[in-house]
Design a protein around this motif. Structure first.
Motif, PDB file in Angstrom:
ATOM      1  N   VAL A 368      92.448   0.274 -64.892  1.00  0.00           N
ATOM      2  CA  VAL A 368      93.317   1.370 -64.458  1.00  0.00           C
ATOM      3  C   VAL A 368      93.198   2.547 -65.423  1.00  0.00           C
ATOM      4  N   VAL A 369      93.104   2.255 -66.725  1.00  0.00           N
ATOM      5  CA  VAL A 369      92.904   3.319 -67.716  1.00  0.00           C
ATOM      6  C   VAL A 369      91.630   4.097 -67.399  1.00  0.00           C
ATOM      7  N   ALA A 370      90.542   3.381 -67.156  1.00  0.00           N
ATOM      8  CA  ALA A 370      89.264   4.032 -66.864  1.00  0.00           C
ATOM      9  C   ALA A 370      89.350   4.867 -65.588  1.00  0.00           C
ATOM     10  N   HIS A 371      89.975   4.304 -64.562  1.00  0.00           N
ATOM     11  CA  HIS A 371      90.134   5.025 -63.297  1.00  0.00           C
ATOM     12  C   HIS A 371      90.959   6.294 -63.494  1.00  0.00           C
ATOM     13  N   THR A 372      91.978   6.208 -64.324  1.00  0.00           N
ATOM     14  CA  THR A 372      92.866   7.351 -64.532  1.00  0.00           C
ATOM     15  C   THR A 372      92.154   8.501 -65.215  1.00  0.00           C
ATOM     16  N   VAL A 373      91.442   8.234 -66.315  1.00  0.00           N
ATOM     17  CA  VAL A 373      90.794   9.339 -67.029  1.00  0.00           C
ATOM     18  C   VAL A 373      89.705   9.974 -66.158  1.00  0.00           C
ATOM     19  N   LYS A 374      89.058   9.183 -65.326  1.00  0.00           N
ATOM     20  CA  LYS A 374      88.030   9.744 -64.450  1.00  0.00           C
ATOM     21  C   LYS A 374      88.652  10.610 -63.355  1.00  0.00           C
ATOM     22  N   THR A 375      89.735  10.129 -62.752  1.00  0.00           N
ATOM     23  CA  THR A 375      90.341  10.870 -61.649  1.00  0.00           C
ATOM     24  C   THR A 375      91.007  12.153 -62.137  1.00  0.00           C
ATOM     25  N   TYR A 376      91.772  12.063 -63.218  1.00  0.00           N
ATOM     26  CA  TYR A 376      92.387  13.271 -63.773  1.00  0.00           C
ATOM     27  C   TYR A 376      91.327  14.276 -64.190  1.00  0.00           C
ATOM     28  N   SER A 377      90.226  13.787 -64.738  1.00  0.00           N
ATOM     29  CA  SER A 377      89.160  14.696 -65.154  1.00  0.00           C
ATOM     30  C   SER A 377      88.628  15.497 -63.966  1.00  0.00           C
ATOM     31  N   LYS A 378      88.616  14.888 -62.804  1.00  0.00           N
ATOM     32  CA  LYS A 378      88.121  15.569 -61.610  1.00  0.00           C
ATOM     33  C   LYS A 378      89.025  16.723 -61.208  1.00  0.00           C
ATOM     34  N   TYR A 379      90.330  16.544 -61.381  1.00  0.00           N
ATOM     35  CA  TYR A 379      91.273  17.563 -60.921  1.00  0.00           C
ATOM     36  C   TYR A 379      91.688  18.553 -62.011  1.00  0.00           C
ATOM     37  N   THR A 380      91.357  18.269 -63.278  1.00  0.00           N
ATOM     38  CA  THR A 380      91.797  19.165 -64.357  1.00  0.00           C
ATOM     39  C   THR A 380      90.602  19.574 -65.218  1.00  0.00           C
ATOM     40  N   ILE A 381      90.428  18.899 -66.353  1.00  0.00           N
ATOM     41  CA  ILE A 381      89.267  19.141 -67.217  1.00  0.00           C
ATOM     42  C   ILE A 381      88.682  17.787 -67.589  1.00  0.00           C
ATOM     43  N   ASN A 421     102.469  -3.502 -58.880  1.00  0.00           N
ATOM     44  CA  ASN A 421     102.392  -2.093 -58.525  1.00  0.00           C
ATOM     45  C   ASN A 421     103.102  -1.211 -59.555  1.00  0.00           C
ATOM     46  N   GLY A 422     104.232  -1.697 -60.072  1.00  0.00           N
ATOM     47  CA  GLY A 422     104.931  -0.940 -61.100  1.00  0.00           C
ATOM     48  C   GLY A 422     104.092  -0.784 -62.354  1.00  0.00           C
ATOM     49  N   MET A 423     103.409  -1.858 -62.737  1.00  0.00           N
ATOM     50  CA  MET A 423     102.549  -1.807 -63.929  1.00  0.00           C
ATOM     51  C   MET A 423     101.382  -0.834 -63.719  1.00  0.00           C
ATOM     52  N   ILE A 424     100.729  -0.895 -62.560  1.00  0.00           N
ATOM     53  CA  ILE A 424      99.610   0.016 -62.287  1.00  0.00           C
ATOM     54  C   ILE A 424     100.097   1.457 -62.287  1.00  0.00           C
ATOM     55  N   GLY A 425     101.248   1.693 -61.651  1.00  0.00           N
ATOM     56  CA  GLY A 425     101.792   3.045 -61.596  1.00  0.00           C
ATOM     57  C   GLY A 425     102.134   3.603 -62.961  1.00  0.00           C
ATOM     58  N   VAL A 426     102.756   2.782 -63.813  1.00  0.00           N
ATOM     59  CA  VAL A 426     103.166   3.299 -65.128  1.00  0.00           C
ATOM     60  C   VAL A 426     101.961   3.508 -66.038  1.00  0.00           C
ATOM     61  N   VAL A 427     100.930   2.667 -65.923  1.00  0.00           N
ATOM     62  CA  VAL A 427      99.721   2.881 -66.724  1.00  0.00           C
ATOM     63  C   VAL A 427      99.058   4.197 -66.317  1.00  0.00           C
ATOM     64  N   ILE A 428      98.937   4.431 -65.013  1.00  0.00           N
ATOM     65  CA  ILE A 428      98.365   5.705 -64.560  1.00  0.00           C
ATOM     66  C   ILE A 428      99.191   6.876 -65.090  1.00  0.00           C
ATOM     67  N   HIS A 429     100.503   6.756 -64.961  1.00  0.00           N
ATOM     68  CA  HIS A 429     101.383   7.852 -65.376  1.00  0.00           C
ATOM     69  C   HIS A 429     101.252   8.146 -66.867  1.00  0.00           C
ATOM     70  N   ASN A 455     102.234  15.896 -64.127  1.00  0.00           N
ATOM     71  CA  ASN A 455     101.608  14.596 -64.325  1.00  0.00           C
ATOM     72  C   ASN A 455     101.900  13.648 -63.163  1.00  0.00           C
ATOM     73  N   THR A 456     103.126  13.661 -62.660  1.00  0.00           N
ATOM     74  CA  THR A 456     103.475  12.789 -61.538  1.00  0.00           C
ATOM     75  C   THR A 456     102.689  13.171 -60.292  1.00  0.00           C
ATOM     76  N   PHE A 457     102.444  14.462 -60.115  1.00  0.00           N
ATOM     77  CA  PHE A 457     101.600  14.906 -58.997  1.00  0.00           C
ATOM     78  C   PHE A 457     100.191  14.333 -59.129  1.00  0.00           C
ATOM     79  N   THR A 462      95.937   9.984 -58.114  1.00  0.00           N
ATOM     80  CA  THR A 462      95.189   8.889 -58.736  1.00  0.00           C
ATOM     81  C   THR A 462      95.544   7.549 -58.115  1.00  0.00           C
ATOM     82  N   GLU A 463      96.814   7.336 -57.796  1.00  0.00           N
ATOM     83  CA  GLU A 463      97.230   6.097 -57.133  1.00  0.00           C
ATOM     84  C   GLU A 463      96.548   5.952 -55.785  1.00  0.00           C
ATOM     85  N   GLN A 464      96.468   7.037 -55.030  1.00  0.00           N
ATOM     86  CA  GLN A 464      95.872   6.961 -53.705  1.00  0.00           C
ATOM     87  C   GLN A 464      94.362   6.766 -53.780  1.00  0.00           C
TER      88      GLN A 464
END
Length: 782
Positions: A368-381, A421-429, A455-457, A462-464
């Motif tokens: 989830v950490v890896a997925h998050t940094v990749k997805t956020y990177s796509k939408y920001t920097i 789901n709560g754990m995945i959501g909070v790690v992404i957040h 960040n929640t946006f 990222t969740e989807q």
């Protein structure tokens, strides 16, 4: 956005959100309020530091603070001792005579104001934490400053005011100069489960060990900025942090059997890890699909049995970060894998967690950490740091490159779907917070939504992308409805100071996230929004943006006037409630005598029928004309609506007189529907209309929100259709957060809902919640 500027002096962003909410250009009118530009009243004046486009100005500046820290953790006394050398660079054009630092641990002081400002009530059942909040505690908590000296060893005069510390400079710090000083300090680490707070320890009685999550643990420089000077608002526990970027060198001395992870990179893994662990760390550098356990579960369980008497020092360094946090414990597993960002640059995704979290964290956390940094990177920097770590600590808090999350399994290793789901959501957040506000460094103390909302946006996006069936709680428009329909005295604008918000989650997290999602999907469209949002992140990466900078950039990069949107969603509390009030149906005259005669006859007879004529007929009453036939003449039997050669000729002549374009319109057999809408909620939004035709087909039509600009409460619009309409429905995809869907349709639709009664249960954060089918399956099939 038109750039009208106030004549008021200074560059403060706001007066207050409540005043901003009430400002109207044309009070008492039905227009000229909600669509007026923000520039002359609500936005800060542009200047050489911050441009009218929303970009940093040509003379933008910000301070820098570098830290060299040595810390020692006492695992027997739960105490932390430290010394730090701070090098403060005055990049401002101002001469400074003092410096402000944050002493956030003073939040826990027994005699501090923080314990006095919260309301409290007695309940039938009270927890220890609730009672301590009422009675207070008698613990020696808070920062103990041993000394403050300049680089030459001379004592510095300082003043402590609650959670802030002012250092008096021995001489004025000129623009472009730097000042080096040293602080020695210590404090007793608090128990997060009873005292609360972001950092502290958690005690595990079953194995008599501690997990230390060290946050806000060292005296930190406050921000000095162009838009407000020193940010020295007290830390009361909710409003988070405004911090200065700098470089860190940190030596952490802990018991030899502890594992430490922290912000940045460790420079002496080869000395603090065993040979086997160091080899696994090297292997993890090239593992891209599955995490490698650097410290294994077996090693963590073995460490639980002992208590080292020797010590080790872990050396860390981090560049261009605004803060530094760390975790230390002997009862943790550590796994890691490499992920690629921005065309191949390697980032280490990692997780640290105890045995109780192993069944769920081992499977999901690092991926989830890896997925998050990749997805956020796509939408920001592109993620700029070398690593990102998720720590399971029955908590939820973020710091550069490291964050504390929750999610523990049952003792039998099972967990509920809600826990997963709560754990995945909070790690992404929490991992996502690396981008907002660790990189795009807004002032969380003043504008919580600028980090939590943005960040929640991104969390929702990222969740989807993680799982399209993921039950995202924040982001979809319809999920903010219950909050927005609350009475006005229970609401406040998004642009409200953190400490003054009543419903913190909906206001600072969910509503701004929803507003941004609506902007992206409904108002601007994905292409325009994504470009503008990425522009904002690029412009303000490693800088200090304000709401003005965000609002202006979103418009500047998209050419979409959004002042009405910021005014309604961010400065106001009006909800969305748009109603379909009436529908009138019109057809073109066919110029066919027989067709038009039948229509006119029906209208004539309808107009002759009323309650009096109906009841006269029911009573058997005969009129004079009916009783005396002598009163009847030619017109008594004349059919004025019958088609005749004369009327046929007349209609034909009218048709023949039409131009070819007019004849084409008549032959198209268009239907015209005059629809009246009312804005009952007060927040103007686009009209999304779903037309259902009598042949079963459907059509979706969008009318921009500007339709409300001349009348903010009522609008009427005529729609030309080539087919007969059976039904009309507003907002069919529930994308505007309309709080009353009952008035969205014509004819009206009434949908029954179901409910159930349940017994409320209180659970510990991070514990398994909801049903646990996994556990039930194991009972059935052991």
């Amino acid at each position: 956005m038109k750039k009208f500027y106030s004549l008021l002096a200074g560059s403060l962003l706001l007066t207050s959100a409540l005043q901003a909410q009430q400002i109207e250009y044309n009070p008492g009118s039905n227009h000229g309020n909600k669509f007026e530009q923000l520039g002359s009243t609500l936005l800060a004046d542009p200047n050489m530091y911050r441009s009218a486009s929303g970009a940093p100005g040509p003379k933008y500046w910000q301070q820098k603070a570098d830290y060299d820290i040595v810390a020692k953790l006492d695992d027997d006394k739960q105490r932390l001792d430290g010394t730090e050398t701070i090098t403060y660079y005055n990049n401002s054009p101002d001469a400074l005579t003092y410096l402000w630092l944050q002493l956030d641990e003073n939040q826990h002081k027994k005699d501090g104001d923080n314990a006095k400002i919260e309301e409290s009530k007695m309940q039938d059942k009270m927890s220890l934490r609730q009672l301590q909040g009422i009675m207070g505690h008698n613990l020696d908590l808070g920062n103990h400053i041993v000394s403050a000296k300049d680089a030459a060893g001379n004592n510095l005069k300082y003043t402590i005011n609650e959670t802030m510390m002012r250092i008096e400079l021995p001489k004025t710090l000129a623009p472009g100069a730097k000042f080096v000083f040293k602080i020695a300090w210590w404090y007793n680490i608090s128990d997060r489960s009873t005292i609360g707070g972001r950092g502290g320890y958690e005690y595990f009685p079953e194995d008599k060990n501690y997990l230390y999550t060290m946050a806000q643990w060292y005296p930190r420089m406050a921000v000095y900025s162009d838009f407000q000077g020193w940010q020295n608002k007290q830390f009361n526990g909710r409003g988070e942090f405004a911090l200065t970027f700098g470089d860190f060198k940190v030596a952490i001395n802990v018991p030899a059997d502890h594992v430490v992870d922290a912000t940045g990179q460790c420079s002496n893994y080869s000395q603090v890890l065993t040979s086997a662990q160091y080899q696994r760390w090297q292997k993890a550098q090239n593992s891209h699909k599955e995490p490698v356990e650097v410290v294994t579960l077996a090693e963590a369980k073995k460490a639980l049995q002992g208590h080292a008497t020797t010590r080790k020092t872990w050396n860390w360094h981090a560049e261009n970060v605004r803060d530094f946090a760390w975790v230390s414990s002997r009862r943790v597993v550590w796994d890691a894998m490499a992920t690629q960002i921005d065309g191949g640059r390697k980032v280490m995704a990692m997780s640290v967690y105890g045995p109780e979290a192993y069944p769920i964290y081992r499977r999901y956390s690092t991926k989830v950490v890896a997925h998050t940094v990749k997805t956020y990177s796509k939408y920001t920097i592109p993620y700029p740091y070398p690593c990102a770590t998720s720590v399971e600590a029955s908590n939820g808090m973020e710091y550069p490159m490291i964050c504390f999350n929750y999610g523990r399994a049952e003792k039998d290793g099972t967990y509920s779907e809600a826990t997963k789901n709560g754990m995945i959501g909070v790690v992404i957040h929490e991992v996502g917070h690396n981008f907002f506000p660790m990189i795009v460094n807004s002032d969380e103390r003043q504008w919580t939504w600028m980090d939590e909302g943005l960040n929640t946006f991104c969390q929702y996006l990222t969740e989807q992308e993680w799982d399209p069936t993921f039950p995202s709680n924040r982001g979809p428009a319809y999920k903010i409805v219950d909050y927005m329909k609350l009475p006005k005295n229970e609401l406040e604008p998004i642009m409200t100071n953190s400490e003054n918000i009543q419903r913190f989650g909906p206001n600072a997290y969910a509503k701004p996230a929803t507003a941004l999602n609506i902007l992206r999907e409904t108002v601007m469209g994905r292409e325009l929004f994504d470009y503008a949002f990425k522009t904002y992140a690029q412009r303000w990466a490693f800088k200090h943006p304000t709401p003005t900078d965000f609002f202006r950039t979103m418009e500047d990069a998209s050419a979409v006037d959004l002042d009405w949107y910021w005014r309604g969603w961010f400065y106001g509390t009006d909800p969305v409630d748009i109603s379909v009030d009436s529908v009138k149906y019109y057809r073109l005259n066919t110029k066919n005598a027989q067709v038009e005669g039948s229509y006119d006859r029906a209208q004539f007879e309808r107009n002759l029928t009323n309650i009096s004529t109906t009841r006269n007929k029911e009573a058997g009453m005969r009129s004079a004309v009916e009783a005396d036939t002598a009163l009847q003449d030619y017109y008594s039997k004349w059919d004025r609506f019958a088609a005749t050669p004369a009327t046929d000729k007349s209609y034909k002549a009218m048709y023949d007189a039409l131009s070819p374009e007019e004849k084409k319109l008549y032959d198209s057999k268009n239907y015209f529907y005059e629809v009246s809408f009312s804005n009952k909620g007060g927040l103007p939004m686009p009209l999304f209309i779903e037309w259902t035709y009598t042949d079963g087909s459907k059509q979706l039509e969008k009318i921009p929100a500007y339709i409300w600009r001349h009348n903010e409460f009522n609008v009427t619009k005529v729609f030309a259709k080539t087919k007969e309409v059976k039904a009309i429905k507003l907002d069919p995809y529930r994308e505007t957060a309309d709080i009353n869907e009952g008035n969205n349709s014509w004819p009206r639709e009434y949908t029954p809902t179901r409910f159930e009664l349940f017994k409320q249960q209180n659970t510990i954060r991070g514990a398994s919640t909801g049903g646990n089918p996994m556990q039930e399956a194991r009972k059935t099939n052991p």
